[in-house]
Design a protein around this motif. Sequence first.
Motif, PDB file in Angstrom:
ATOM      1  N   ALA A  78     -14.555  14.348 -99.285  1.00 39.16           N
ATOM      2  CA  ALA A  78     -13.859  14.906 -98.241  1.00 39.16           C
ATOM      3  C   ALA A  78     -14.359  16.111 -98.786  1.00 39.16           C
ATOM      4  CB  ALA A  78     -12.330  14.910 -98.363  1.00 39.16           C
ATOM      5  N   LEU A  79     -14.397  16.068-100.859  1.00 36.84           N
ATOM      6  CA  LEU A  79     -14.809  17.433-100.777  1.00 36.84           C
ATOM      7  C   LEU A  79     -16.943  17.590-100.347  1.00 36.84           C
ATOM      8  CD1 LEU A  79     -14.002  17.235-104.740  1.00 36.84           C
ATOM      9  CD2 LEU A  79     -13.626  18.986-103.230  1.00 36.84           C
ATOM     10  N   LEU A  80     -17.239  16.501-100.342  1.00 38.97           N
ATOM     11  CA  LEU A  80     -18.221  16.684 -99.921  1.00 38.97           C
ATOM     12  C   LEU A  80     -18.016  17.829 -98.312  1.00 38.97           C
ATOM     13  CD1 LEU A  80     -20.730  14.033-101.025  1.00 38.97           C
ATOM     14  CD2 LEU A  80     -21.270  15.972-101.638  1.00 38.97           C
ATOM     15  N   VAL A  81     -17.837  17.084 -97.513  1.00 42.20           N
ATOM     16  CA  VAL A  81     -17.349  17.134 -96.189  1.00 42.20           C
ATOM     17  C   VAL A  81     -17.474  18.708 -96.363  1.00 42.20           C
ATOM     18  CG1 VAL A  81     -15.787  17.079 -94.528  1.00 42.20           C
ATOM     19  CG2 VAL A  81     -16.937  15.560 -95.575  1.00 42.20           C
ATOM     20  N   GLY A  82     -16.225  19.334 -97.104  1.00 40.17           N
ATOM     21  CA  GLY A  82     -15.391  20.646 -97.682  1.00 40.17           C
ATOM     22  C   GLY A  82     -16.649  21.962 -97.848  1.00 40.17           C
ATOM     23  N   ALA A  83     -17.872  20.827 -98.817  1.00 42.15           N
ATOM     24  CA  ALA A  83     -18.449  21.637 -99.112  1.00 42.15           C
ATOM     25  C   ALA A  83     -19.737  22.340 -98.075  1.00 42.15           C
ATOM     26  CB  ALA A  83     -19.015  21.157-100.266  1.00 42.15           C
ATOM     27  N   ALA A  84     -19.974  21.241 -97.009  1.00 41.57           N
ATOM     28  CA  ALA A  84     -20.539  21.117 -96.165  1.00 41.57           C
ATOM     29  C   ALA A  84     -20.176  22.711 -95.613  1.00 41.57           C
ATOM     30  CB  ALA A  84     -20.817  19.987 -94.898  1.00 41.57           C
ATOM     31  N   PHE A 134     -25.933  20.820 -92.987  1.00 45.14           N
ATOM     32  CA  PHE A 134     -25.808  19.179 -92.440  1.00 45.14           C
ATOM     33  C   PHE A 134     -26.807  18.416 -92.741  1.00 45.14           C
ATOM     34  CE2 PHE A 134     -25.130  22.024 -88.728  1.00 45.14           C
ATOM     35  CZ  PHE A 134     -24.343  21.217 -88.456  1.00 45.14           C
ATOM     36  N   ASP A 135     -27.665  18.871 -94.036  1.00 48.83           N
ATOM     37  CA  ASP A 135     -28.050  17.544 -95.221  1.00 48.83           C
ATOM     38  C   ASP A 135     -26.667  17.394 -95.995  1.00 48.83           C
ATOM     39  OD1 ASP A 135     -28.299  16.777 -97.849  1.00 48.83           O
ATOM     40  OD2 ASP A 135     -30.808  17.706 -97.924  1.00 48.83           O
ATOM     41  N   ILE A 136     -26.018  17.877 -96.378  1.00 48.00           N
ATOM     42  CA  ILE A 136     -24.491  17.515 -97.334  1.00 48.00           C
ATOM     43  C   ILE A 136     -24.170  16.824 -96.216  1.00 48.00           C
ATOM     44  CG2 ILE A 136     -22.279  17.985 -98.329  1.00 48.00           C
ATOM     45  CD1 ILE A 136     -24.075  20.547 -98.785  1.00 48.00           C
ATOM     46  N   ILE A 137     -23.624  17.326 -95.053  1.00 50.68           N
ATOM     47  CA  ILE A 137     -22.461  16.373 -94.122  1.00 50.68           C
ATOM     48  C   ILE A 137     -23.400  14.520 -93.691  1.00 50.68           C
ATOM     49  CG2 ILE A 137     -23.480  16.859 -92.117  1.00 50.68           C
ATOM     50  CD1 ILE A 137     -19.537  17.038 -93.189  1.00 50.68           C
ATOM     51  N   THR A 138     -24.181  14.500 -94.283  1.00 52.40           N
ATOM     52  CA  THR A 138     -25.299  13.538 -93.844  1.00 52.40           C
ATOM     53  C   THR A 138     -25.190  12.578 -94.814  1.00 52.40           C
ATOM     54  OG1 THR A 138     -27.455  14.462 -93.643  1.00 52.40           O
ATOM     55  CG2 THR A 138     -25.501  13.846 -91.259  1.00 52.40           C
ATOM     56  N   ALA A 146     -22.184   4.822 -91.871  1.00 49.42           N
ATOM     57  CA  ALA A 146     -22.911   5.643 -91.025  1.00 49.42           C
ATOM     58  C   ALA A 146     -22.336   6.248 -89.998  1.00 49.42           C
ATOM     59  CB  ALA A 146     -24.174   5.044 -91.031  1.00 49.42           C
ATOM     60  N   LYS A 147     -21.165   5.336 -88.658  1.00 49.64           N
ATOM     61  CA  LYS A 147     -20.839   5.884 -87.962  1.00 49.64           C
ATOM     62  C   LYS A 147     -19.798   7.325 -87.691  1.00 49.64           C
ATOM     63  CE  LYS A 147     -18.480   5.375 -83.750  1.00 49.64           C
ATOM     64  NZ  LYS A 147     -17.606   6.338 -83.657  1.00 49.64           N
ATOM     65  N   VAL A 148     -19.068   7.153 -89.356  1.00 44.73           N
ATOM     66  CA  VAL A 148     -18.129   8.405 -89.685  1.00 44.73           C
ATOM     67  C   VAL A 148     -19.238   9.303 -89.880  1.00 44.73           C
ATOM     68  CG1 VAL A 148     -17.018   9.196 -91.659  1.00 44.73           C
ATOM     69  CG2 VAL A 148     -16.659   6.468 -90.337  1.00 44.73           C
ATOM     70  N   ARG A 149     -20.477   9.173 -90.415  1.00 41.98           N
ATOM     71  CA  ARG A 149     -21.052  10.824 -91.230  1.00 41.98           C
ATOM     72  C   ARG A 149     -21.767  10.860 -89.518  1.00 41.98           C
ATOM     73  NH1 ARG A 149     -23.344   6.400 -94.642  1.00 41.98           N
ATOM     74  NH2 ARG A 149     -25.012   6.694 -93.891  1.00 41.98           N
ATOM     75  N   LEU A 150     -21.973  10.206 -88.663  1.00 44.46           N
ATOM     76  CA  LEU A 150     -22.464  10.848 -87.085  1.00 44.46           C
ATOM     77  C   LEU A 150     -21.441  11.496 -86.645  1.00 44.46           C
ATOM     78  CD1 LEU A 150     -24.887  11.011 -85.174  1.00 44.46           C
ATOM     79  CD2 LEU A 150     -23.233   8.480 -84.195  1.00 44.46           C
ATOM     80  N   ASP A 151     -20.428  10.937 -86.864  1.00 45.44           N
ATOM     81  CA  ASP A 151     -19.131  12.330 -85.704  1.00 45.44           C
ATOM     82  C   ASP A 151     -18.672  12.847 -86.597  1.00 45.44           C
ATOM     83  OD1 ASP A 151     -18.657   9.738 -84.441  1.00 45.44           O
ATOM     84  OD2 ASP A 151     -17.057   8.875 -85.195  1.00 45.44           O
ATOM     85  N   LEU A 152     -18.816  13.307 -87.988  1.00 50.90           N
ATOM     86  CA  LEU A 152     -18.853  14.158 -89.132  1.00 50.90           C
ATOM     87  C   LEU A 152     -19.596  15.534 -88.983  1.00 50.90           C
ATOM     88  CD1 LEU A 152     -17.494  12.955 -92.281  1.00 50.90           C
ATOM     89  CD2 LEU A 152     -16.452  14.089 -91.124  1.00 50.90           C
ATOM     90  N   ASN A 153     -20.973  14.683 -88.096  1.00 53.00           N
ATOM     91  CA  ASN A 153     -22.337  15.769 -87.920  1.00 53.00           C
ATOM     92  C   ASN A 153     -21.940  16.542 -86.866  1.00 53.00           C
ATOM     93  OD1 ASN A 153     -25.034  16.061 -88.905  1.00 53.00           O
ATOM     94  ND2 ASN A 153     -25.233  15.383 -87.244  1.00 53.00           N
ATOM     95  N   ARG A 154     -21.498  14.942 -85.727  1.00 58.69           N
ATOM     96  CA  ARG A 154     -21.600  15.945 -84.728  1.00 58.69           C
ATOM     97  C   ARG A 154     -20.530  16.935 -84.084  1.00 58.69           C
ATOM     98  NH1 ARG A 154     -20.347  11.312 -82.227  1.00 58.69           N
ATOM     99  NH2 ARG A 154     -22.906  10.759 -81.039  1.00 58.69           N
ATOM    100  N   GLY A 202     -12.033  21.491 -90.405  1.00 58.70           N
ATOM    101  CA  GLY A 202     -10.678  20.859 -91.518  1.00 58.70           C
ATOM    102  C   GLY A 202     -10.155  19.803 -91.434  1.00 58.70           C
ATOM    103  N   CYS A 203      -9.542  20.413 -90.304  1.00 62.23           N
ATOM    104  CA  CYS A 203      -8.440  19.214 -89.967  1.00 62.23           C
ATOM    105  C   CYS A 203      -8.440  17.778 -89.849  1.00 62.23           C
ATOM    106  CB  CYS A 203      -7.211  20.030 -89.601  1.00 62.23           C
ATOM    107  SG  CYS A 203      -6.613  21.284 -90.032  1.00 62.23           S
ATOM    108  N   VAL A 204     -10.055  17.809 -88.460  1.00 64.41           N
ATOM    109  CA  VAL A 204     -10.158  16.823 -87.961  1.00 64.41           C
ATOM    110  C   VAL A 204     -10.502  16.315 -88.806  1.00 64.41           C
ATOM    111  CG1 VAL A 204      -9.134  17.553 -85.661  1.00 64.41           C
ATOM    112  CG2 VAL A 204     -12.012  17.678 -86.366  1.00 64.41           C
ATOM    113  N   ALA A 205     -11.006  16.837 -89.586  1.00 62.87           N
ATOM    114  CA  ALA A 205     -12.921  16.412 -90.091  1.00 62.87           C
ATOM    115  C   ALA A 205     -11.860  15.098 -91.487  1.00 62.87           C
ATOM    116  CB  ALA A 205     -13.008  17.150 -91.594  1.00 62.87           C
ATOM    117  N   GLY A 206     -10.344  15.150 -91.929  1.00 63.36           N
ATOM    118  CA  GLY A 206     -10.017  13.837 -92.570  1.00 63.36           C
ATOM    119  C   GLY A 206      -9.465  12.777 -91.440  1.00 63.36           C
ATOM    120  N   ALA A 207      -9.228  13.199 -90.734  1.00 60.07           N
ATOM    121  CA  ALA A 207      -8.976  12.006 -89.631  1.00 60.07           C
ATOM    122  C   ALA A 207     -10.301  11.492 -89.133  1.00 60.07           C
ATOM    123  CB  ALA A 207      -8.254  12.684 -88.067  1.00 60.07           C
ATOM    124  N   ILE A 208     -11.698  11.839 -89.106  1.00 63.68           N
ATOM    125  CA  ILE A 208     -13.302  10.759 -88.959  1.00 63.68           C
ATOM    126  C   ILE A 208     -13.488  10.059 -89.969  1.00 63.68           C
ATOM    127  CG2 ILE A 208     -14.615  11.770 -88.824  1.00 63.68           C
ATOM    128  CD1 ILE A 208     -14.782  13.900 -87.346  1.00 63.68           C
TER     129      ILE A 208
END
Length: 308
Positions: A78-84, A134-138, A146-154, A202-208
Amino acid sequence: MATGTSTIDFAKRLDATAEDTEALLGRLLSDDLLPDEIARPRRLMEAIRYSTLGGGKRLRPFLAVESAAVFGVDRAGALLVGAALECIHCYSLIHDDLPAMDNSDLRRGRPTLHKAYDDATAILAGDALLTLAFDIITRDEVHQDAKVRLDLNRVLARCAGLGGMVGGQMLDLAGEGRFGDREPVDVARLQQMKTGALLRYGCVAGAILGQASPEHYKALDDYGRALGEAFQIADDLLDVEGDAAALGKPAGADAALGKTTFVTQLGVDGAKQRVRDLIARADEALAPFGAKGEVLRAAARFVAERKN
């Protein structure tokens, strides 16, 4: 403040995530960022670090971490997502401050990047942060699926781009009359795009990350929309009522640029009532999570009551 989370506990959690995000960004922006065979222009790296490190409440990463915590997600991912997400936020501030945009000289109490360096370096630093996000989020460390990472990216791309932050900035400039006659402004739509989209992410990323049910995803999406609008109205109020020293940037900038804001449309009292209504809506959206939503409830109140 919600009874389940005291003011001091919330502040400690916010500060802890800010410190963890700062440390993570420091590592991501270190000389180990890229393989040795890839050159890293020193001036560009210095400019990126200048604008990314050493400031900010890191609210967007906090929302990513705490929304993920609702589902018991690993904090490191989650911190990596936050950093991205923070990389995109910082890039947006760099570009917003440029002479062609808001033409600001001060950010977080010190010269904006184009003042400390130059316009060209500021443009490239923003570009670099956007692509780094987008480097970080993937990265594999974000989530094993990988599908979770793809959804986060999209979803991040959509929140940051044409139908999100960038599109909202264009509407804002059009509303100032930058391209001819001043265009009518739908403030709610504009701010859901320009400011609200990244907060909502930031809110929906946790759900993903938590591979949540559609019901729980929608609950966090509704919460994020209410919080994002409340954040912007609070920002509009601070521009009218706030102190420049506390804000770390000039007050009254919106009026100087002739911006249409929630305050110009609703008045100060009307804007404050709108914030109260939005916080109630955010609280209601979190009902499916029960006590697990207390920190996010506290975050909404923090947004409404902030002074800088």
